[in-house]
Design a protein around this motif. Structure first.
Motif, PDB file in Angstrom:
ATOM      1  N   ARG A   1     149.279 121.273  90.268  1.00 14.90           N
ATOM      2  CA  ARG A   1     149.517 120.485  89.042  1.00 14.90           C
ATOM      3  C   ARG A   1     148.238 120.268  88.254  1.00 14.90           C
ATOM      4  N   LYS A   2     147.117 120.092  88.942  1.00 16.20           N
ATOM      5  CA  LYS A   2     145.845 119.922  88.213  1.00 16.20           C
ATOM      6  C   LYS A   2     145.550 121.168  87.389  1.00 16.20           C
TER       7      LYS A   2
ATOM      8  N   GLY B   1     149.678 118.305  94.404  1.00 17.22           N
ATOM      9  CA  GLY B   1     148.962 117.178  93.819  1.00 17.22           C
ATOM     10  C   GLY B   1     149.905 116.130  93.235  1.00 17.22           C
TER      11      GLY B   1
ATOM     12  N   THR C   1     144.511 121.446  92.914  1.00 13.58           N
ATOM     13  CA  THR C   1     145.959 121.402  93.179  1.00 13.58           C
ATOM     14  C   THR C   1     146.706 122.136  92.065  1.00 13.58           C
TER      15      THR C   1
ATOM     16  N   ALA D   1     145.994 114.130  89.644  1.00 14.67           N
ATOM     17  CA  ALA D   1     146.030 115.160  90.697  1.00 14.67           C
ATOM     18  C   ALA D   1     144.612 115.583  91.077  1.00 14.67           C
ATOM     19  N   ASP D   2     144.429 115.872  92.367  1.00 17.87           N
ATOM     20  CA  ASP D   2     143.114 116.320  92.856  1.00 17.87           C
ATOM     21  C   ASP D   2     142.765 117.698  92.297  1.00 17.87           C
ATOM     22  N   GLU D   3     141.465 117.932  92.174  1.00 19.08           N
ATOM     23  CA  GLU D   3     140.966 119.255  91.743  1.00 19.08           C
ATOM     24  C   GLU D   3     141.523 120.339  92.652  1.00 19.08           C
TER      25      GLU D   3
ATOM     26  N   PRO E   1     149.589 114.951  86.414  1.00 16.81           N
ATOM     27  CA  PRO E   1     148.421 115.821  86.615  1.00 16.81           C
ATOM     28  C   PRO E   1     147.092 115.124  86.334  1.00 16.81           C
TER      29      PRO E   1
END
Ligand code: CMP
Length: 138
Positions: free
Chosen positions: A103-104, A90, A101, A97-99, A94
């Motif tokens: 980092r999310k 991601g 991922t 960042a996409d859900e 964060p």
């Protein structure tokens, strides 16, 4: 296109006990480990690794953080590895960042962002060579 990239699990994620979960996500996404190492960077080595960012205002903070605790370094293999791995982790921040991922799920902030992923085939090779000798990879 190459089939290899380089990653580090950063001191925040290691210190928070997320190493196993992150390695599991990497494997589950179809990456194979070519090299894997638990180590700690000196400030000098962290500065060298991130030398490309030396002129950035966050460089001092980045070097201090990356030398603040253990890291896990790895060379990974998968078709189109650099791009596929950047999708898995991601965005750098964060908050963007996409859900789902890495980092999310695991990152705390743009600085303490859990994992590093190479941004190009050329840098993947340079970064892998920074950490691993030929003897240390399969
Ligand atoms: P990484 O992918 O390891 O590559 C360079 C790192 O610099 C990046 O992840 C972030 O952790 C860090 N970084 C980038 N921008 C900032 C920022 N504005 N403040 C602090 N750290 C940053």
């Amino acid at each position: 296109m190459t089939n290899r990239t380089f990653t580090m699990i950063k001191p925040d994620a290691f210190g928070n006990g997320h190493t196993g979960a992150i390695l599991q996500k990497i494997e589950a996404a179809g990456f194979k480990f070519i090299a894997l190492k638990l180590t700690k960077l000196s400030a000098e080595k962290a500065g060298e690794f991130y030398a490309v960012h030396a002129a950035r205002p966050f460089y001092g903070e980045l070097v201090e953080f990356m030398s603040s605790g253990p890291i896990v370094a790895a060379i990974l293999e998968k078709d189109n590895a650099v791009e596929e791995f950047r999708k898995l982790i991601g965005a750098t921040n964060p908050a963007n960042a996409d859900e789902g991922t890495i980092r999310k799920i695991f990152a705390e902030s743009i600085g303490r962002n859990a994992v590093h992923g190479s941004d190009s085939d050329e840098n993947a090779a340079i970064e892998g060579n920074f950490f691993f000798s030929g003897f240390e990879r399969i």
